[in-house]
Design an enzyme around this catalytic site. Structure first.
Site, PDB file in Angstrom:
ATOM      1  N   ARG A 161      -4.345  15.246   5.233  1.00 56.20           N
ATOM      2  CA  ARG A 161      -4.849  13.954   5.721  1.00 56.20           C
ATOM      3  C   ARG A 161      -4.240  13.671   7.087  1.00 56.20           C
ATOM      4  O   ARG A 161      -3.063  13.951   7.325  1.00 56.20           O
ATOM      5  CB  ARG A 161      -4.432  12.843   4.759  1.00 56.20           C
ATOM      6  CG  ARG A 161      -4.726  11.418   5.276  1.00 56.20           C
ATOM      7  CD  ARG A 161      -4.331  10.442   4.195  1.00 56.20           C
ATOM      8  NE  ARG A 161      -4.278   9.066   4.614  1.00 56.20           N
ATOM      9  CZ  ARG A 161      -5.259   8.183   4.407  1.00 56.20           C
ATOM     10  NH1 ARG A 161      -6.385   8.563   3.842  1.00 56.20           N
ATOM     11  NH2 ARG A 161      -5.095   6.926   4.768  1.00 56.20           N
ATOM     12  N   HIS A 195       0.829  -1.200   0.000  1.00 60.58           N
ATOM     13  CA  HIS A 195       0.000   0.000   0.000  1.00 60.58           C
ATOM     14  C   HIS A 195       0.864   1.251   0.000  1.00 60.58           C
ATOM     15  O   HIS A 195       2.075   1.179   0.266  1.00 60.58           O
ATOM     16  CB  HIS A 195      -0.982  -0.011   1.193  1.00 60.58           C
ATOM     17  CG  HIS A 195      -0.326  -0.226   2.533  1.00 60.58           C
ATOM     18  ND1 HIS A 195       0.174  -1.451   2.940  1.00 60.58           N
ATOM     19  CD2 HIS A 195      -0.067   0.620   3.554  1.00 60.58           C
ATOM     20  CE1 HIS A 195       0.693  -1.337   4.147  1.00 60.58           C
ATOM     21  NE2 HIS A 195       0.568  -0.080   4.541  1.00 60.58           N
TER      22      HIS A 195
HETATM   23  O1  AKG Z   1      -1.035   7.128   6.451  1.00 57.72           O
HETATM   24  C1  AKG Z   1      -1.506   6.279   5.697  1.00 57.72           C
HETATM   25  O2  AKG Z   1      -2.602   6.388   5.189  1.00 57.72           O
HETATM   26  C2  AKG Z   1      -0.713   5.024   5.393  1.00 57.72           C
HETATM   27  C3  AKG Z   1       0.549   4.956   6.191  1.00 57.72           C
HETATM   28  C4  AKG Z   1       1.108   3.592   6.326  1.00 57.72           C
HETATM   29  O3  AKG Z   1       0.835   2.716   5.545  1.00 57.72           O
HETATM   30  C5  AKG Z   1       2.025   3.311   7.439  1.00 57.72           C
HETATM   31  O4  AKG Z   1       2.272   4.220   8.259  1.00 57.72           O
HETATM   32  O5  AKG Z   1       2.516   2.163   7.523  1.00 57.72           O
HETATM   33 FE   FE2 Z   2       1.689   0.788   6.110  1.00 56.06          FE
END
Ligand code: AKG
Ligand code: FE2
Ligand SMILES: C=C1C[C@]23C[C@@]1(O)CC[C@H]2[C@@]12CC[C@H](O)[C@@](C)(C(=O)O1)[C@H]2[C@@H]3C(=O)O
Length: 336
Positions: free
Chosen positions: A276, A266
């Site tokens: 965000r 992701h």
């Molecule tokens: O902040 C997000 O939306 C994703 C961050 C993420 O995947 C993480 O911090 O491992």
């Molecule tokens: Fe993550």
């Protein structure tokens, strides 16, 4: 600041999973949706972890006041002057960080606080910068994290039942352990400069990666940009929903299920309009815990195992030597 950019995401898919998906909108194909208030969701959960390693949870029962309280404390923190926030950094590995992610040169359009959820974790370091009453953010984190732990354990127990593994706490006991090495992260992505976003290219907020732990529970405000990849090179945009949680399988759960569940890749792409705020609980095992495929999931015993056994300490040590986008599990895969 180093600016990273990526080609705009063109959602064209070749995977049969995605092609067969009956979504009303091809832009947002079929993120599995799990209603936790329904009595029997274990088979749906298993399917979601096998096909996507990712799903959205509604009717989760987490009190809204815990979410909004933490959100407002986090906004207060991120709105304070940089010089003040930096007193809580650098993240080594815990504390405040800005733009640099991890120890190996990764960068993103993000600032964050990374905390251990261990009860004896020392919040002293942050106390000086957390305003008039540092107790407020500490309490808000503690209340929120205990809800996350509860939900993560509930989901992991349903997954064990769905996989017909006994006892049903085989995964959840690792998060319940006093020594559980779980983390909590607050990420803030300010709107990026508009000239970084033009021409269909997006600025990387948080680059592509998988989470090393067992399970991650993410909640964000209503800003879009989160994407998952279940087929290399193809990204699915996840429509934001501030009332729901997004759950992903981590590398350790992929190993314990001998690859049956997928640790999903992701990333987050920043935009120039809206900031965000995301809050992520990473449920991890104790450092000394041996991680390997569960015997009950192996057909012919050891010889079926796709992974060498390792302790969480060994995996973490190796993960912290890797870059964000690296495939951290290859080093632990058995040669065929
Ligand atoms: O902040 C997000 O939306 C994703 C961050 C993420 O995947 C993480 O911090 O491992
Ligand atoms: Fe993550
Ligand atoms: C580049 C890195 C950041 C990270 C540690 C690592 O060396 C590789 C894994 C990264 C990651 C991804 C999920 C979580 O956000 C995180 C806290 C974790 O456990 O592994 C981060 C690490 C980090 O930001 O320190």
């Amino acid at each position: 600041m180093v600016i990273l950019s990526m080609p705009a995401v063109n959602e064209q898919f070749s995977s049969s999973i995605i092609k067969n998906c009956k979504s009303p909108s091809s832009f947002f194909p079929c993120i599995p949706l799990i209603d936790l208030s329904k009595p029997d969701t274990k088979n749906q959960l298993v399917k979601a972890c096998e096909e996507f390693g990712f799903f959205k949870v509604v009717n989760h029962g987490v009190p809204m006041e815990f979410i909004t309280k933490l959100e407002s404390e986090a906004i207060k923190f991120f709105s304070s002057p940089l010089i003040q926030k930096e007193k809580a950094g650098p993240p080594d590995p815990f504390g405040y960080g800005s733009k640099k992610i991890g120890p190996n040169g990764d960068v993103g359009w993000v600032e964050y606080i990374l905390l251990s959820t261990n009860p004896d974790f020392n919040y002293q370091k942050f106390a000086s910068i957390l305003g008039v009453n540092p107790q407020d953010i500490r309490d808000a984190v503690n209340d929120y994290v205990s809800e996350m732990k509860k939900m993560a354990c509930e989901i992991l127990e349903m997954l064990a039942e769905g996989l017909k593994i006994h006892p049903r706490n085989v995964f959840s006991k690792l998060l319940m352990d006093e020594q559980s090495d779980s983390l909590f992260r607050l990420n803030h992505y300010p709107p990026c400069p508009p000239d970084q976003e033009f021409n269909g290219r997006n600025l990387i907020g948080f680059g592509e990666h998988t989470d090393p732990q067992i399970i991650s529970l993410l909640r964000s405000n209503n800003t879009s940009g989160l994407q998952i990849s279940i087929v290399d090179g193809h990204w699915i945009s996840v429509p934001p929903d501030q009332n729901s949680f997004f759950i992903n399988v981590g590398d350790s759960l992929q190993v314990m299920t001998n690859g049956r569940f997928k640790s999903v890749k992701h990333r987050f792409l920043a935009n120039s309009v809206k900031s965000r705020l995301s809050m992520i609980y990473f449920g991890g095992p104790p450092l000394s815990e041996k991680i390997g495929p569960l015997a009950s999931l192996l057909m012919k015993g050891e010889q079926d195992s796709l992974y060498k056994e390792f302790t969480w300490f060994e995996y973490k040590k190796s993960a912290y030597k890797s870059r964000l986008a690296d495939n951290r599990l290859v080093l632990f895969q058995k040669l065929v």
